[in-house]
Enzyme design. Structure first.
Site, mmCIF file in Angstrom:
data_model
loop_
_atom_site.group_PDB
_atom_site.id
_atom_site.type_symbol
_atom_site.label_atom_id
_atom_site.label_comp_id
_atom_site.label_asym_id
_atom_site.label_seq_id
_atom_site.Cartn_x
_atom_site.Cartn_y
_atom_site.Cartn_z
ATOM 1 N N ARG A 247 0.839 -1.203 0.000
ATOM 2 C CA ARG A 247 0.000 0.000 0.000
ATOM 3 C C ARG A 247 0.873 1.251 0.000
ATOM 4 O O ARG A 247 0.503 2.294 -0.525
ATOM 5 C CB ARG A 247 -0.974 -0.002 1.182
ATOM 6 C CG ARG A 247 -1.815 1.276 1.280
ATOM 7 C CD ARG A 247 -3.156 1.074 1.997
ATOM 8 N NE ARG A 247 -3.021 0.365 3.251
ATOM 9 C CZ ARG A 247 -2.606 0.905 4.403
ATOM 10 N NH1 ARG A 247 -2.308 2.192 4.463
ATOM 11 N NH2 ARG A 247 -2.500 0.174 5.486
ATOM 12 N N TYR B 113 -15.087 14.302 -16.921
ATOM 13 C CA TYR B 113 -15.368 12.865 -16.884
ATOM 14 C C TYR B 113 -16.454 12.638 -15.826
ATOM 15 O O TYR B 113 -16.422 13.237 -14.745
ATOM 16 C CB TYR B 113 -14.070 12.126 -16.526
ATOM 17 C CG TYR B 113 -14.219 10.648 -16.419
ATOM 18 C CD1 TYR B 113 -14.411 9.872 -17.557
ATOM 19 C CD2 TYR B 113 -14.158 10.012 -15.189
ATOM 20 C CE1 TYR B 113 -14.548 8.501 -17.457
ATOM 21 C CE2 TYR B 113 -14.283 8.642 -15.086
ATOM 22 C CZ TYR B 113 -14.486 7.891 -16.227
ATOM 23 O OH TYR B 113 -14.612 6.540 -16.127
ATOM 24 N N LYS C 167 -6.162 4.128 -19.463
ATOM 25 C CA LYS C 167 -6.353 4.520 -20.858
ATOM 26 C C LYS C 167 -5.031 4.416 -21.619
ATOM 27 O O LYS C 167 -4.510 3.336 -21.757
ATOM 28 C CB LYS C 167 -6.953 5.930 -20.910
ATOM 29 C CG LYS C 167 -8.136 6.131 -19.935
ATOM 30 C CD LYS C 167 -9.359 5.326 -20.291
ATOM 31 C CE LYS C 167 -10.416 5.276 -19.195
ATOM 32 N NZ LYS C 167 -10.870 6.558 -18.675
HETATM 33 C C1 LIG Z 1 -11.362 7.002 -17.510
HETATM 34 C C2 LIG Z 1 -11.137 8.381 -17.026
HETATM 35 C C3 LIG Z 1 -10.995 8.652 -15.657
HETATM 36 C C4 LIG Z 1 -11.168 7.594 -14.601
HETATM 37 O O1 LIG Z 1 -10.175 6.613 -14.654
HETATM 38 P P1 LIG Z 1 -10.363 5.132 -14.069
HETATM 39 O O2 LIG Z 1 -9.021 4.537 -14.274
HETATM 40 O O3 LIG Z 1 -11.454 4.488 -14.835
HETATM 41 O O4 LIG Z 1 -10.710 5.288 -12.619
HETATM 42 C C5 LIG Z 1 -10.738 9.953 -15.284
HETATM 43 N N1 LIG Z 1 -10.639 10.948 -16.193
HETATM 44 C C6 LIG Z 1 -10.783 10.723 -17.523
HETATM 45 C C7 LIG Z 1 -10.663 11.863 -18.476
HETATM 46 C C8 LIG Z 1 -11.035 9.434 -17.984
HETATM 47 O O5 LIG Z 1 -11.195 9.227 -19.298
#
Ligand SMILES: *Cc1c(COP(=O)(O)O)cnc(C)c1O
Length: 387
Positions: free
Chosen positions: A54, A107, A204
């Site tokens: 952690r 988002y 992403k």
């Molecule tokens: C997907 C996304 C998030 C959240 O990310 P996670 O890894 O799904 O928690 C935050 N901001 C943007 C712009 C995103 O596309």
């Protein structure tokens, strides 16, 4: 200084004392000290990364080194998701009675943290149209502590003038947080434009293969110290396996972004000429209302574009179903192209007329992958025939 392509491959060298060309996956929740005095040293070192996963794991250290270098910040923290990165940062920097300014377009889950979670804790919120710098200035109050930015915003691809906002924030002693997920440090470096904390969904582009959930916070040593204790409390931990996959994904980030930027620009330009399509939105198109700003603060325009299908919602959905290359899935940033009907995904959040207007029922979001552009065009041409 190394080029980003080289940093992605070897920016982590020397962070741990392993001899493997590829680092091991350290599947251990806890790490032992050589002896009692080493344990005492480990325990008294703030942010010691080696005692408990952690707190940190050797692969985390490698990711931190690469991401800090790519974003041009002093240091970085890794989290179990992008929301982990955003929520941890906001909880660390804000408290009851503080005021935060954020965008009307964020988002979806970020919007929820801002208006629900932080609201419950007594943080006051003002949402502004971030395409209007004057609105941002007008929203500031005596107790404004943080401004949150997201540019390009998901899914409207509206941009925020990052340099203008940071100048405003600095003049008023306010911290800035920018979600750089859509751009990646290859296309945009918010810290160079004065942003204090850059957060990412590593799920992403950074991971890049649709196989992990992760997040990164890039910032100064001083702010990392502030965020660190909240990070330990929130406990948004990147698992050793996901950390290893993220490190592996980062190796090819510059290569993938080159292809993604080129594919998306070519597809957006091609879509502009299609009779069944209108209102193609992509920051790299001269028709984007903020093209000048995009050219000024971005080096590439990313992989996400949106367009409307002329004959309406049913035609848009028929076209989506006829696509053979993109999968119908909500995410973005990996090797596969993904496409969605925007209003379906944002269903329930389109409460006001303005957001329904931004996300009309015939709007498709297309997140471009690394496939060959000719195949993507042919596939889309066939799909539009069904529209
Ligand atoms: C997907 C996304 C998030 C959240 O990310 P996670 O890894 O799904 O928690 C935050 N901001 C943007 C712009 C995103 O596309």
């Amino acid at each position: 200084m190394l080029h980003v392509d080289t940093t992605a491959v070897m920016g982590d060298r020397g962070t741990t004392d392993e001899s493997g060309v590829v680092p091991a996956i350290h599947y251990s929740a806890v790490f032992a000290a050589a002896d009692e005095s080493a344990f005492a040293r480990m325990s008294s070192t703030p942010r010691h990364p080696r005692n408990y996963t952690r707190y940190g794991n050797p692969v985390h250290e490698r990711i931190m080194a690469i991401m800090a270098e790519l974003e041009g910040t002093e240091t970085a923290l890794v989290t179990g998701s992008g929301m982990g990165a955003m929520t941890t940062t906001l909880l660390a920097l804000l408290g009851a009675g503080d005021h935060v300014v954020a965008q009307t377009q964020h988002y979806m889950s970020t919007s929820r943290v801002l208006d629900t979670l932080l609201g419950k804790l007594g943080v006051k919120l003002t949402l502004v149209d971030a395409t209007d710098p004057a609105a941002m200035a007008a929203a500031l109050r005596e107790n404004t502590r943080v401004i949150v930015m997201e540019s390009p915003a998901n899914p409207t691809l509206a941009l925020t003038d990052i340099g203008a906002v940071t100048a405003l924030a600095r003049a008023n002693g306010i911290l800035t947080v920018a979600d750089n997920t859509f751009a990646t440090p290859l296309n945009q470096r918010p810290a160079e434009l004065g942003v204090d904390v850059v957060v990412h969904s590593a799920t992403k582009y950074l991971g890049g293969h649709h196989d992990l959930t992760g997040g990164v916070i890039c910032t100064s040593h001083a702010l990392a110290e502030r965020i660190w204790l909240t990070h330990l409390s929130v406990g948004s931990v990147l698992s050793p396996m996901d950390a290893w996959l993220l490190l592996r994904g980062l190796r090819t980030l510059p290569l993938r972004m080159e292809r993604v930027n080129a594919n998306a620009l070519a597809l957006a330009q091609w879509l502009c000429d299609q009779a069944k399509v209108r209102d193609v939105v992509y920051p790299g198109l001269e028709s984007h209302p903020q093209f000048a700003l995009a050219s000024q603060q971005m080096n590439g325009f990313g992989g996400v574009l949106t367009f409307r299908v002329r004959r309406g919602e049913a035609a848009a959905k028929r076209a989506l179903s006829a696509l053979r290359i993109p999968l119908i899935a909500a995410s973005l940033g990996g090797v596969n192209s993904l496409a969605i009907h925007v209003a379906t995904l944002w269903h329930g959040t389109l409460k006001d007329a303005a957001s329904s207007e931004r996300m009309p029922s015939d709007l498709i979001r297309y997140a471009v992958g690394i496939e060959h552009i000719d195949d993507l065009k042919r596939d889309l041409m066939n799909a539009l025939r069904s529209a």
